[in-house]
Scaffold this motif. Structure first.
Motif, mmCIF file in Angstrom:
data_model
loop_
_atom_site.group_PDB
_atom_site.id
_atom_site.type_symbol
_atom_site.label_atom_id
_atom_site.label_comp_id
_atom_site.label_asym_id
_atom_site.label_seq_id
_atom_site.Cartn_x
_atom_site.Cartn_y
_atom_site.Cartn_z
ATOM 1 N N PRO A 218 32.059 34.237 46.919
ATOM 2 C CA PRO A 218 32.397 34.503 45.512
ATOM 3 C C PRO A 218 32.011 35.918 45.080
ATOM 4 O O PRO A 218 31.014 36.478 45.543
ATOM 5 N N ASP A 219 32.831 36.485 44.202
ATOM 6 C CA ASP A 219 32.583 37.790 43.589
ATOM 7 C C ASP A 219 32.372 38.881 44.642
ATOM 8 O O ASP A 219 31.491 39.716 44.526
ATOM 9 N N THR A 220 33.180 38.851 45.675
ATOM 10 C CA THR A 220 33.150 39.871 46.713
ATOM 11 C C THR A 220 34.543 40.469 46.868
ATOM 12 O O THR A 220 35.551 39.824 46.557
ATOM 13 N N LEU A 261 43.499 41.597 41.767
ATOM 14 C CA LEU A 261 43.387 42.930 42.359
ATOM 15 C C LEU A 261 42.004 43.505 42.068
ATOM 16 O O LEU A 261 41.506 43.423 40.948
ATOM 17 N N ALA A 262 41.375 44.067 43.082
ATOM 18 C CA ALA A 262 40.019 44.594 42.927
ATOM 19 C C ALA A 262 40.020 45.799 42.002
ATOM 20 O O ALA A 262 40.913 46.643 42.086
ATOM 21 N N PRO A 263 39.053 45.888 41.075
ATOM 22 C CA PRO A 263 38.986 47.061 40.187
ATOM 23 C C PRO A 263 38.667 48.328 40.962
ATOM 24 O O PRO A 263 37.991 48.294 41.994
ATOM 25 N N LYS A 264 39.127 49.445 40.444
ATOM 26 C CA LYS A 264 38.971 50.716 41.152
ATOM 27 C C LYS A 264 37.516 51.140 41.255
ATOM 28 O O LYS A 264 37.115 51.764 42.242
ATOM 29 N N ASP A 265 36.720 50.841 40.222
ATOM 30 C CA ASP A 265 35.332 51.306 40.244
ATOM 31 C C ASP A 265 34.469 50.552 41.256
ATOM 32 O O ASP A 265 33.346 50.971 41.532
ATOM 33 N N LEU A 267 35.771 49.678 44.384
ATOM 34 C CA LEU A 267 36.355 49.838 45.708
ATOM 35 C C LEU A 267 35.442 50.691 46.587
ATOM 36 O O LEU A 267 35.002 51.766 46.177
ATOM 37 N N PRO A 268 35.150 50.268 47.802
ATOM 38 C CA PRO A 268 34.392 51.123 48.725
ATOM 39 C C PRO A 268 35.238 52.328 49.152
ATOM 40 O O PRO A 268 36.468 52.286 49.159
ATOM 41 N N LYS A 269 34.548 53.401 49.491
ATOM 42 C CA LYS A 269 35.251 54.621 49.894
ATOM 43 C C LYS A 269 36.104 54.422 51.145
ATOM 44 O O LYS A 269 37.226 54.946 51.210
ATOM 45 N N THR A 271 37.734 51.785 52.040
ATOM 46 C CA THR A 271 38.948 51.074 51.630
ATOM 47 C C THR A 271 39.906 51.997 50.891
ATOM 48 O O THR A 271 41.129 51.932 51.091
ATOM 49 N N LYS A 272 39.370 52.858 50.018
ATOM 50 C CA LYS A 272 40.228 53.824 49.321
ATOM 51 C C LYS A 272 40.938 54.737 50.319
ATOM 52 O O LYS A 272 42.110 55.077 50.141
ATOM 53 N N LYS A 273 40.227 55.133 51.350
ATOM 54 C CA LYS A 273 40.826 56.012 52.351
ATOM 55 C C LYS A 273 41.914 55.290 53.125
ATOM 56 O O LYS A 273 42.955 55.880 53.449
ATOM 57 N N GLU A 274 41.714 54.029 53.430
ATOM 58 C CA GLU A 274 42.723 53.265 54.168
ATOM 59 C C GLU A 274 43.959 52.980 53.323
ATOM 60 O O GLU A 274 45.055 52.832 53.867
ATOM 61 N N MET A 275 43.807 52.922 52.007
ATOM 62 C CA MET A 275 44.951 52.624 51.142
ATOM 63 C C MET A 275 45.940 53.788 51.081
ATOM 64 O O MET A 275 47.112 53.587 50.758
ATOM 65 N N LYS A 276 45.492 55.008 51.318
ATOM 66 C CA LYS A 276 46.357 56.199 51.322
ATOM 67 C C LYS A 276 47.076 56.401 49.991
ATOM 68 O O LYS A 276 48.224 56.836 49.950
ATOM 69 N N GLY A 277 46.411 56.057 48.914
ATOM 70 C CA GLY A 277 47.013 56.252 47.600
ATOM 71 C C GLY A 277 48.024 55.203 47.193
ATOM 72 O O GLY A 277 48.750 55.390 46.207
ATOM 73 N N LEU A 278 48.106 54.096 47.920
ATOM 74 C CA LEU A 278 49.064 53.039 47.583
ATOM 75 C C LEU A 278 48.662 52.352 46.284
ATOM 76 O O LEU A 278 47.496 52.010 46.088
ATOM 77 N N ALA A 279 49.637 52.157 45.396
ATOM 78 C CA ALA A 279 49.384 51.555 44.083
ATOM 79 C C ALA A 279 49.928 50.129 44.046
ATOM 80 O O ALA A 279 51.118 49.896 44.311
ATOM 81 N N TRP A 280 49.059 49.183 43.739
ATOM 82 C CA TRP A 280 49.435 47.780 43.538
ATOM 83 C C TRP A 280 49.422 47.478 42.051
ATOM 84 O O TRP A 280 48.528 47.938 41.328
ATOM 85 N N VAL A 281 50.392 46.697 41.580
ATOM 86 C CA VAL A 281 50.479 46.331 40.168
ATOM 87 C C VAL A 281 50.668 44.825 40.067
ATOM 88 O O VAL A 281 51.131 44.158 41.017
ATOM 89 N N GLN A 282 50.343 44.280 38.898
ATOM 90 C CA GLN A 282 50.518 42.851 38.668
ATOM 91 C C GLN A 282 51.998 42.514 38.517
ATOM 92 O O GLN A 282 52.790 43.306 37.994
ATOM 93 N N TYR A 283 52.339 41.330 38.965
ATOM 94 C CA TYR A 283 53.724 40.872 38.824
ATOM 95 C C TYR A 283 54.084 40.690 37.356
ATOM 96 O O TYR A 283 55.187 41.031 36.923
ATOM 97 N N SER A 284 53.154 40.164 36.577
ATOM 98 C CA SER A 284 53.334 40.008 35.140
ATOM 99 C C SER A 284 51.963 39.821 34.506
ATOM 100 O O SER A 284 50.966 39.596 35.196
ATOM 101 N N LYS A 285 51.924 39.906 33.186
ATOM 102 C CA LYS A 285 50.658 39.719 32.486
ATOM 103 C C LYS A 285 50.150 38.281 32.608
ATOM 104 O O LYS A 285 48.955 38.046 32.575
ATOM 105 N N GLU A 286 51.093 37.345 32.701
ATOM 106 C CA GLU A 286 50.695 35.946 32.801
ATOM 107 C C GLU A 286 50.187 35.584 34.188
ATOM 108 O O GLU A 286 49.554 34.540 34.357
ATOM 109 N N LYS A 287 50.485 36.411 35.191
ATOM 110 C CA LYS A 287 50.097 36.097 36.563
ATOM 111 C C LYS A 287 49.351 37.280 37.177
ATOM 112 O O LYS A 287 49.924 38.076 37.944
ATOM 113 N N PRO A 288 48.063 37.427 36.847
ATOM 114 C CA PRO A 288 47.299 38.517 37.453
ATOM 115 C C PRO A 288 46.990 38.295 38.929
ATOM 116 O O PRO A 288 46.566 39.225 39.608
#
Length: 459
Positions: A218-220, A261-265, A267-269, A271-288
């Protein structure tokens, strides 16, 4: 005259104090140096020890030894003189401080009666500015704060615009993929039969590979890798204009309730490097718990990293420790059907009528006319980019391909399981396994001991 004497008096008092302090310091230094460098006449070691003991004893009794050096009396006189001068200096300093306080009080009273204070001058200037119609200091400060806030907003907007330009510059043509269509036309991203909404437009099936941990706490924060394999360098997709371009890639992850989706603040460094600047967004407000990414260049983002934050059942009573199901979808290239139901140019066109090809007209969008045996004819539109494989005068059958298939992409989906585990259960299992191992070990050792006893007794 009174004001001049008041101004000069603190300086004279200060000079007098400095002079007295200097005299005291010189006398004290001379006493210390003189006592440190006393010359003692030569004698034996025993005589020196005896003189030292007798000198110290007689010093406490108040008399001087007979064989002591003559400088001891000078040291005592010097110390007495230093104490006297110090007392005189302290008295002079206290008197000077008292006189200084009196002169300061006198100066303030004379100044207050003779000339206006700094506060009075400020009040007068403020009154003159108000009469002239100038804004007050508070109003000016308020305007400056508003300008600073506007400047900060402008700088933030410019920075975000620059980031957006850089991000969109790294992306392919937005007309090459439309993940927004699924978000606008399908409230539920997955149907009851398990098919993801993206499969309604991307008809061709292609495999994907998903890797995620089997158990999370939990909470990881944990990461999921979605790999969309393809020959990105050699295969080019067909754009809406009929030209060939680089293939895009996109992905969707349908997580269990509570996962997000994990908050940006957080995120381990790495993981940020492996993402290569990829942006993930929610499908909708009702479905986070449902996130999408793309379209992005497939050559760079063949392996997409998704950081996920696991829920905490202690904070949310609707979340339970359990084995959960996660659905993933990955797409490369453009779709074959638009949300309105019409075809895109990434399709293979077939003959609508059995007959003879009588004409092929047009430049980008071509029209192929087929005449049937009964004299009827059908004009079929072929969208830009398709390669026509029939010629005028050829005979075709119904539903026979008249163009090649330009589609090099496809959509694939996969289902995985993940366990939201309680750390207390892990500790309990470890304790149970350890106790079981110790019990089995004790049984084995007891059996060996029993066998040795039997052998010793002759059984």
């Amino acid at each position: 005259l009174k004001l001049g004497s008041v101004r000069r008096h603190p300086f004279l008092a200060m000079m007098r104090s400095v002079a007295l302090a200097s005299v005291v310091g010189v006398v004290f230094a001379w006493c210390v140096i003189g006592s440190a460098f006393v010359v003692v006449g030569p004698s034996s070691a025993d005589a020196r020890v005896g003189q030292t003991v007798s000198a110290s004893s007689q010093h406490f009794l108040g008399s001087s030894p007979a064989g002591a050096p003559s400088s001891s009396s000078s040291v005592g006189l010097s110390a007495l003189a230093a104490v006297a001068l110090g007392a005189v200096a302290v008295r002079a300093l206290s008197a000077g401080a008292a006189r200084k306080t009196e002169t300061r009080a006198t100066f303030v009273s004379v100044g207050s009666s003779a000339a206006p204070t700094f506060r009075d001058t400020l009040i007068a200037c403020h009154a003159q500015a108000s009469e002239a119609g100038a804004p007050s200091v508070a109003e000016v400060d308020g305007h400056i704060e508003e300008l600073e806030a506007m400047a900060k907003k402008a700088m933030a907007g410019a920075a975000s615009a620059a980031c957006a330009m850089v991000f969109t510059g790294s992306m392919a043509d937005p007309a090459s993929a439309y993940p927004i269509f699924a978000q606008q036309n399908f409230k539920e991203p997955i149907e009851a039969n398990g098919r993801i909404a993206c499969a309604n437009c991307h008809l061709q099936s292609r495999p994907i590979d998903v890797r995620l941990p089997h158990t999370v706490l939990p909470d990881t924060i944990f990461k999921i890798m979605i790999e969309v394999p393809s020959k990105w360098e050699s295969r080019k997709q067909l754009l809406a204009t009929g030209e060939k371009g680089d293939m895009n890639v996109g992905a969707i992850a349908i997580l269990p309730d509570g996962f997000q989706l994990a908050p940006k603040d957080r995120l381990p460094k790495p993981t940020k490097k492996e993402m290569k600047g990829l942006a993930w967004v929610q499908y909708s407000k009702e479905k986070p718990n449902v996130v999408v990414a793309g379209p992005v260049p497939g050559a760079r983002y063949e392996k997409m990293i998704l950081p996920v934050l696991a829920p905490d059942p202690a904070a949310n009573k609707n979340i339970h420790f359990d084995k959960l199901t996660v659905n993933f979808g990955g797409n490369r290239g453009r779709g074959q059907v638009y949300p309105e139901g019409n075809q895109s140019n990434v399709n293979q066109f077939n003959a609508k009528l059995e007959g003879k090809v009588v004409s092929i007209e047009g430049d980008a969008t071509k029209t192929v006319t087929i005449q049937g045996a009964d004299g009827s004819s059908v004009a079929q539109e072929v969208l830009p980019g398709a390669t026509i494989v029939v010629n005028v005068g050829d005979t075709v059958k119904k539903d026979e391909p008249i163009t090649t298939n330009p589609n090099v992409g496809g959509f694939g989906q996969e289902e995985k399981d993940i366990v939201l585990q309680d750390v207390d259960r892990v500790y309990a299992w470890c304790a149970f396994a350890t106790s079981l191992f110790i019990a089995q070990l004790a049984f084995v050792l007891k059996k060996k001991q029993f066998e040795k006893v039997q052998l010793a007794e002759g059984f």
